[in-house]
Motif scaffolding. Structure first.
Motif, PDB file in Angstrom:
ATOM      1  N   LEU A 170       0.828  -1.197   0.000  1.00  0.00           N
ATOM      2  CA  LEU A 170       0.000   0.000   0.000  1.00  0.00           C
ATOM      3  C   LEU A 170       0.866   1.253   0.000  1.00  0.00           C
ATOM      4  N   SER A 171       0.373   2.317  -0.623  1.00  0.00           N
ATOM      5  CA  SER A 171       0.982   3.631  -0.448  1.00  0.00           C
ATOM      6  C   SER A 171      -0.126   4.666  -0.353  1.00  0.00           C
ATOM      7  N   VAL A 172       0.129   5.695   0.458  1.00  0.00           N
ATOM      8  CA  VAL A 172      -0.837   6.775   0.646  1.00  0.00           C
ATOM      9  C   VAL A 172      -0.077   8.080   0.848  1.00  0.00           C
ATOM     10  N   PRO A 173      -0.713   9.228   0.571  1.00  0.00           N
ATOM     11  CA  PRO A 173      -0.092  10.503   0.911  1.00  0.00           C
ATOM     12  C   PRO A 173      -0.126  10.703   2.428  1.00  0.00           C
ATOM     13  N   GLN A 174       0.897  11.334   2.950  1.00  0.00           N
ATOM     14  CA  GLN A 174       1.082  11.413   4.390  1.00  0.00           C
ATOM     15  C   GLN A 174       1.168  12.875   4.864  1.00  0.00           C
ATOM     16  N   HIS A 175       0.854  13.057   6.138  1.00  0.00           N
ATOM     17  CA  HIS A 175       0.977  14.321   6.862  1.00  0.00           C
ATOM     18  C   HIS A 175      -0.123  15.318   6.490  1.00  0.00           C
ATOM     19  N   SER A 187      -7.581  16.438  -6.419  1.00  0.00           N
ATOM     20  CA  SER A 187      -7.521  14.978  -6.558  1.00  0.00           C
ATOM     21  C   SER A 187      -8.643  14.263  -5.821  1.00  0.00           C
ATOM     22  N   HIS A 188      -9.526  15.005  -5.158  1.00  0.00           N
ATOM     23  CA  HIS A 188     -10.658  14.436  -4.414  1.00  0.00           C
ATOM     24  C   HIS A 188     -10.179  13.555  -3.259  1.00  0.00           C
ATOM     25  N   HIS A 189      -9.062  13.914  -2.649  1.00  0.00           N
ATOM     26  CA  HIS A 189      -8.598  13.152  -1.495  1.00  0.00           C
ATOM     27  C   HIS A 189      -9.544  13.359  -0.310  1.00  0.00           C
ATOM     28  N   LYS A 190      -9.784  12.287   0.406  1.00  0.00           N
ATOM     29  CA  LYS A 190     -10.576  12.378   1.632  1.00  0.00           C
ATOM     30  C   LYS A 190      -9.698  12.679   2.838  1.00  0.00           C
ATOM     31  N   ARG A 191      -8.412  12.407   2.714  1.00  0.00           N
ATOM     32  CA  ARG A 191      -7.489  12.616   3.836  1.00  0.00           C
ATOM     33  C   ARG A 191      -6.057  12.520   3.347  1.00  0.00           C
ATOM     34  N   ARG A 192      -5.132  13.123   4.089  1.00  0.00           N
ATOM     35  CA  ARG A 192      -3.733  12.731   4.093  1.00  0.00           C
ATOM     36  C   ARG A 192      -3.531  12.021   5.426  1.00  0.00           C
ATOM     37  N   TYR A 193      -2.829  10.910   5.416  1.00  0.00           N
ATOM     38  CA  TYR A 193      -2.762  10.058   6.595  1.00  0.00           C
ATOM     39  C   TYR A 193      -1.786  10.599   7.637  1.00  0.00           C
ATOM     40  N   ARG A 194      -2.195  10.500   8.878  1.00  0.00           N
ATOM     41  CA  ARG A 194      -1.280  10.779   9.983  1.00  0.00           C
ATOM     42  C   ARG A 194      -0.228   9.678  10.060  1.00  0.00           C
ATOM     43  N   ARG A 195       0.928  10.003  10.593  1.00  0.00           N
ATOM     44  CA  ARG A 195       1.961   8.997  10.796  1.00  0.00           C
ATOM     45  C   ARG A 195       1.410   7.893  11.710  1.00  0.00           C
ATOM     46  N   GLY A 196       1.491   6.655  11.267  1.00  0.00           N
ATOM     47  CA  GLY A 196       0.999   5.521  12.041  1.00  0.00           C
ATOM     48  C   GLY A 196      -0.453   5.165  11.789  1.00  0.00           C
ATOM     49  N   GLU A 197      -1.212   6.047  11.137  1.00  0.00           N
ATOM     50  CA  GLU A 197      -2.650   5.808  10.948  1.00  0.00           C
ATOM     51  C   GLU A 197      -2.921   4.601  10.061  1.00  0.00           C
ATOM     52  N   LEU A 198      -2.230   4.501   8.922  1.00  0.00           N
ATOM     53  CA  LEU A 198      -2.476   3.379   8.018  1.00  0.00           C
ATOM     54  C   LEU A 198      -2.052   2.067   8.659  1.00  0.00           C
ATOM     55  N   ALA A 199      -0.953   2.072   9.382  1.00  0.00           N
ATOM     56  CA  ALA A 199      -0.497   0.860  10.064  1.00  0.00           C
ATOM     57  C   ALA A 199      -1.551   0.377  11.058  1.00  0.00           C
ATOM     58  N   GLU A 200      -2.122   1.307  11.807  1.00  0.00           N
ATOM     59  CA  GLU A 200      -3.158   0.933  12.780  1.00  0.00           C
ATOM     60  C   GLU A 200      -4.363   0.317  12.082  1.00  0.00           C
TER      61      GLU A 200
END
Length: 288
Positions: free
Chosen positions: A178-183, A194-207
């Motif tokens: 997986l890859s996602v935009p971060q911060h 780009s219709h993003h719903k979020r940029r991920y917090r550090r650790g969020e995707l792992a959780e």
């Protein structure tokens, strides 16, 4: 196994006809469509995005460097994968790179927009099974050794539902990349366009991966060396200025090559075992 999304039966033949309830997906431009109402317009991306991307990807440091990192991770963690699915395959640019990294694999690509699949079919030349579908409803069960979603989850409000469906579609011992935009502090007009719903917090995707039943194998940032420039560009952004969504991917050749070299150095560090704490992107490899 193929899964009927109408009755959940696995009595589905090679043409996607369900022997239990009789359901067959409609076809648009020759592609089986499991979410036809979303095939030409939805809130995940602008309808013309794939047409624009198809002209930009080969010329952008970001897409070239990301592909090489994806290939490195695929070869290292899934060298014997027999069945691979890429969610949100878009124009097939990454799908082709996966095929080069895993030449023994049978690869399927899915995309919610049929115009993206048209570009992918041209690029891949019939070597990949292409499906129109919603990643929240994957028509497979216990099928794939590897499922990939590169910069896809941020477009979908129900990202945890997608992760759960990915897990259900994995064969025993299978895994995900997986890859996602971060911060969130990097949020900009690019994310809005780009219709993003979020940029991920550090650790969020792992959780969220762990909550879905996955075990983390690798968890690292990417685009770390360019983070100060990204932050500066966001801080200087004028909301009243004309906006060109292709600007970040249409840089002068010398600048583009310099950025590519910086990301290649990061890729080599990741290959050596380093996990970079901060960066514009987050990459995760996880297994059942």
């Amino acid at each position: 196994m193929r899964l009927c999304l109408q009755c959940q039966s696995t009595q589905v033949d090679a043409d996607w006809h369900c022997g239990h309830c009789g359901f067959s997906p409609v076809r648009i431009d020759g592609f089986p469509c499991f979410a036809p109402d979303l095939a030409t317009e939805n809130d995940g991306m602008a309808a013309a995005s794939h047409d624009n991307l198809d002209t930009l990807q080969d010329g952008s440091f970001w897409f070239r460097a990301r592909n090489r990192l994806i290939q490195d991770l695929a070869r290292r963690y899934f060298p014997r994968a027999g069945r691979v699915l890429e969610l949100g395959c878009g124009t097939g640019y990454v799908t082709r790179a996966l095929g080069e990294a895993l030449p023994q694999a049978a690869i399927s690509g899915s995309e919610i927009y049929v115009n993206g699949l048209a570009h992918a079919a041209r690029r891949l030349g019939g070597k990949v099974e292409l499906l129109q579908m919603d990643a929240r409803a994957i028509p497979f069960a216990r099928e794939f050794d590897l499922i990939c979603a590169f910069d896809v989850l941020e477009h979908i409000e129900e990202d945890t539902q997608v992760l759960e469906r990915m897990v259900a579609a994995l064969a025993p011992g299978g895994g995900v990349m997986l890859s996602v935009p971060q911060h969130p502090f990097l949020w900009s007009r690019v994310d809005v366009y780009s219709h993003h719903k979020r940029r991920y917090r550090r650790g969020e995707l792992a959780e969220k991966c762990v909550a879905a039943g996955l075990t983390l194998v690798r968890d690292t940032s990417f685009v770390s060396s360019l983070l100060p420039l990204m932050f500066l560009q966001r801080m200087m952004e004028r909301t009243d200025a004309p906006f060109d969504p292709s600007a970040e991917h249409s840089l002068p050749r010398a600048v583009d090559r310099g950025f590519e070299m910086a990301l290649d150095l990061e890729r080599r560090l990741i290959a050596a075992g380093a996990s970079l704490p901060f960066g514009g992107s987050r990459f995760i490899v996880a297994r059942l």
